[in-house]
Write a protein that holds these residues in place. Structure first.
Motif, PDB file in Angstrom:
ATOM      1  N   UNK A  99     -35.991 -12.510 -55.718  1.00 23.04           N
ATOM      2  CA  UNK A  99     -37.132 -13.398 -55.639  1.00 23.04           C
ATOM      3  C   UNK A  99     -36.742 -14.841 -55.908  1.00 23.04           C
ATOM      4  N   UNK A 100     -37.756 -15.647 -56.174  1.00 21.13           N
ATOM      5  CA  UNK A 100     -37.577 -17.049 -56.544  1.00 21.13           C
ATOM      6  C   UNK A 100     -38.569 -17.317 -57.664  1.00 21.13           C
ATOM      7  N   UNK A 101     -38.103 -17.926 -58.747  1.00 22.18           N
ATOM      8  CA  UNK A 101     -38.917 -18.101 -59.942  1.00 22.18           C
ATOM      9  C   UNK A 101     -38.836 -19.548 -60.409  1.00 22.18           C
ATOM     10  N   UNK A 102     -39.987 -20.197 -60.508  1.00 24.23           N
ATOM     11  CA  UNK A 102     -40.040 -21.562 -61.034  1.00 24.23           C
ATOM     12  C   UNK A 102     -40.373 -21.448 -62.521  1.00 24.23           C
ATOM     13  N   UNK A 103     -39.460 -21.915 -63.365  1.00 26.49           N
ATOM     14  CA  UNK A 103     -39.602 -21.813 -64.818  1.00 26.49           C
ATOM     15  C   UNK A 103     -39.794 -23.208 -65.399  1.00 26.49           C
ATOM     16  N   UNK A 104     -40.762 -23.325 -66.315  1.00 29.23           N
ATOM     17  CA  UNK A 104     -41.026 -24.607 -66.955  1.00 29.23           C
ATOM     18  C   UNK A 104     -41.000 -24.438 -68.465  1.00 29.23           C
ATOM     19  N   UNK A 105     -40.061 -25.128 -69.116  1.00 25.61           N
ATOM     20  CA  UNK A 105     -39.982 -25.165 -70.576  1.00 25.61           C
ATOM     21  C   UNK A 105     -40.694 -26.423 -71.057  1.00 25.61           C
ATOM     22  N   UNK A 106     -41.440 -26.279 -72.138  1.00 21.13           N
ATOM     23  CA  UNK A 106     -42.213 -27.392 -72.691  1.00 21.13           C
ATOM     24  C   UNK A 106     -41.340 -28.638 -72.835  1.00 21.13           C
ATOM     25  N   UNK A 107     -41.852 -29.767 -72.274  1.00 19.39           N
ATOM     26  CA  UNK A 107     -41.148 -31.043 -72.387  1.00 19.39           C
ATOM     27  C   UNK A 107     -40.002 -31.218 -71.403  1.00 19.39           C
ATOM     28  N   UNK A 108     -39.831 -30.279 -70.464  1.00 16.75           N
ATOM     29  CA  UNK A 108     -38.727 -30.358 -69.497  1.00 16.75           C
ATOM     30  C   UNK A 108     -39.262 -30.271 -68.068  1.00 16.75           C
ATOM     31  N   UNK A 109     -38.437 -30.711 -67.135  1.00 11.68           N
ATOM     32  CA  UNK A 109     -38.759 -30.554 -65.718  1.00 11.68           C
ATOM     33  C   UNK A 109     -38.677 -29.072 -65.349  1.00 11.68           C
ATOM     34  N   UNK A 110     -39.522 -28.653 -64.419  1.00 17.45           N
ATOM     35  CA  UNK A 110     -39.454 -27.275 -63.920  1.00 17.45           C
ATOM     36  C   UNK A 110     -38.118 -27.051 -63.216  1.00 17.45           C
ATOM     37  N   UNK A 111     -37.639 -25.823 -63.298  1.00  9.84           N
ATOM     38  CA  UNK A 111     -36.398 -25.442 -62.622  1.00  9.84           C
ATOM     39  C   UNK A 111     -36.686 -24.254 -61.712  1.00  9.84           C
ATOM     40  N   UNK A 112     -36.161 -24.308 -60.505  1.00  8.70           N
ATOM     41  CA  UNK A 112     -36.345 -23.213 -59.568  1.00  8.70           C
ATOM     42  C   UNK A 112     -35.117 -22.321 -59.602  1.00  8.70           C
ATOM     43  N   UNK A 113     -35.340 -21.077 -60.030  1.00  8.02           N
ATOM     44  CA  UNK A 113     -34.259 -20.091 -60.043  1.00  8.02           C
ATOM     45  C   UNK A 113     -34.287 -19.324 -58.732  1.00  8.02           C
ATOM     46  N   UNK A 114     -33.129 -19.208 -58.114  1.00 10.98           N
ATOM     47  CA  UNK A 114     -32.977 -18.401 -56.907  1.00 10.98           C
ATOM     48  C   UNK A 114     -32.095 -17.212 -57.254  1.00 10.98           C
ATOM     49  N   UNK A 115     -32.053 -16.220 -56.378  1.00 13.26           N
ATOM     50  CA  UNK A 115     -31.256 -15.019 -56.655  1.00 13.26           C
ATOM     51  C   UNK A 115     -29.847 -15.395 -57.091  1.00 13.26           C
ATOM     52  N   UNK A 116     -29.425 -14.816 -58.223  1.00  7.44           N
ATOM     53  CA  UNK A 116     -28.099 -15.075 -58.751  1.00  7.44           C
ATOM     54  C   UNK A 116     -28.025 -16.251 -59.708  1.00  7.44           C
ATOM     55  N   UNK A 117     -29.119 -16.979 -59.907  1.00  6.73           N
ATOM     56  CA  UNK A 117     -29.129 -18.137 -60.803  1.00  6.73           C
ATOM     57  C   UNK A 117     -29.137 -17.687 -62.258  1.00  6.73           C
ATOM     58  N   UNK A 118     -28.284 -18.308 -63.066  1.00  2.24           N
ATOM     59  CA  UNK A 118     -28.248 -18.087 -64.516  1.00  2.24           C
ATOM     60  C   UNK A 118     -29.126 -19.148 -65.177  1.00  2.24           C
ATOM     61  N   UNK A 119     -29.823 -18.739 -66.237  1.00  3.53           N
ATOM     62  CA  UNK A 119     -30.614 -19.691 -67.024  1.00  3.53           C
ATOM     63  C   UNK A 119     -30.545 -19.286 -68.493  1.00  3.53           C
ATOM     64  N   UNK A 120     -30.681 -20.275 -69.351  1.00  7.79           N
ATOM     65  CA  UNK A 120     -30.700 -20.045 -70.799  1.00  7.79           C
ATOM     66  C   UNK A 120     -31.994 -20.625 -71.342  1.00  7.79           C
ATOM     67  N   UNK A 121     -32.665 -19.857 -72.202  1.00 14.48           N
ATOM     68  CA  UNK A 121     -33.875 -20.340 -72.851  1.00 14.48           C
ATOM     69  C   UNK A 121     -33.711 -20.298 -74.357  1.00 14.48           C
ATOM     70  N   UNK A 122     -33.904 -21.434 -75.033  1.00  9.49           N
ATOM     71  CA  UNK A 122     -33.744 -21.454 -76.487  1.00  9.49           C
ATOM     72  C   UNK A 122     -34.871 -20.704 -77.201  1.00  9.49           C
ATOM     73  N   UNK A 123     -34.560 -20.187 -78.355  1.00 12.23           N
ATOM     74  CA  UNK A 123     -35.547 -19.476 -79.173  1.00 12.23           C
ATOM     75  C   UNK A 123     -36.687 -20.405 -79.547  1.00 12.23           C
ATOM     76  N   UNK A 124     -37.903 -19.869 -79.522  1.00 14.33           N
ATOM     77  CA  UNK A 124     -39.070 -20.595 -79.999  1.00 14.33           C
ATOM     78  C   UNK A 124     -39.615 -21.665 -79.078  1.00 14.33           C
ATOM     79  N   UNK A 125     -38.999 -21.899 -77.928  1.00 10.38           N
ATOM     80  CA  UNK A 125     -39.463 -22.967 -77.035  1.00 10.38           C
ATOM     81  C   UNK A 125     -40.454 -22.396 -76.016  1.00 10.38           C
ATOM     82  N   UNK A 126     -41.693 -22.882 -76.022  1.00 10.77           N
ATOM     83  CA  UNK A 126     -42.694 -22.377 -75.076  1.00 10.77           C
ATOM     84  C   UNK A 126     -42.259 -22.591 -73.625  1.00 10.77           C
ATOM     85  N   UNK A 127     -42.559 -21.600 -72.789  1.00  7.54           N
ATOM     86  CA  UNK A 127     -42.234 -21.682 -71.372  1.00  7.54           C
ATOM     87  C   UNK A 127     -43.188 -20.804 -70.566  1.00  7.54           C
TER      88      UNK A 127
END
Length: 154
Positions: A99-127
């Motif tokens: 699929x394709x997933x647009x992820x938005x972490x509080x205070x940051x620009x949205x990021x579009x994840x495509x198949x095979x994309x790696x992402x890291x999300x910090x603990x406690x940060x709303x998204x």
């Protein structure tokens, strides 16, 4: 003197035998088999997501115990689903499987994840996230026990 050397040699051999025997026992106790899953594996046990997640959302535990550290899951949502703002007590390491997933972490620009994309999300940060026109499957590795808390909108 010769007897003393034999005694020392016997002590060294005994120590080595005990050491290798002990290592062998511990290795057997911690030995685990390798595993492998695909998103459509018939052996996966899919369970429901928390109540505030979109209808048709499912989670499958791939490895570990979700109540303990270092568990891995697949997170699946239908096409065009919105995943409301939430947090985790754990950092999360993710790879979008499909699929394709647009992820938005509080205070940051949205990021579009495509198949095979790696992402890291910090603990406690709303998204929040939005799945595109085809179903999304996300691999997530949690460092701490798995939890998810909705973020109340103002």
């Amino acid at each position: 003197m010769k007897l003393q050397h034999q005694f020392i040699a016997l002590k060294k051999i005994s120590f080595l035998l005990i050491f290798f025997f002990t290592c062998g026992i511990f290795a057997q106790e911690t030995y685990e088999n390798s595993i492998s899953f695909s998103k459509s594996d018939s052996n996966l046990e899919w369970g429901p997501c928390p109540h505030f997640m979109p209808e048709g959302c499912y989670i499958a535990v791939l490895h570990g115990n979700p109540a303990e550290k270092n568990a891995d899951i697949f997170f699946k949502v239908p096409a065009n689903s919105f995943i409301p703002a939430h947090t985790h007590n754990s950092a999360e390491r993710m790879v979008l499987i499909s699929g394709e997933l647009v992820v938005t972490y509080e205070g940051e620009q949205s990021q579009t994840l495509k198949e095979g994309t790696y992402a890291y999300g910090p603990a406690g940060k709303p998204h929040s996230a939005k799945c595109g026109d085809s179903p999304c499957v996300l691999f997530i590795a949690f460092e701490e026990p798995i939890d998810v808390m909705p973020v109340e909108e103002d």
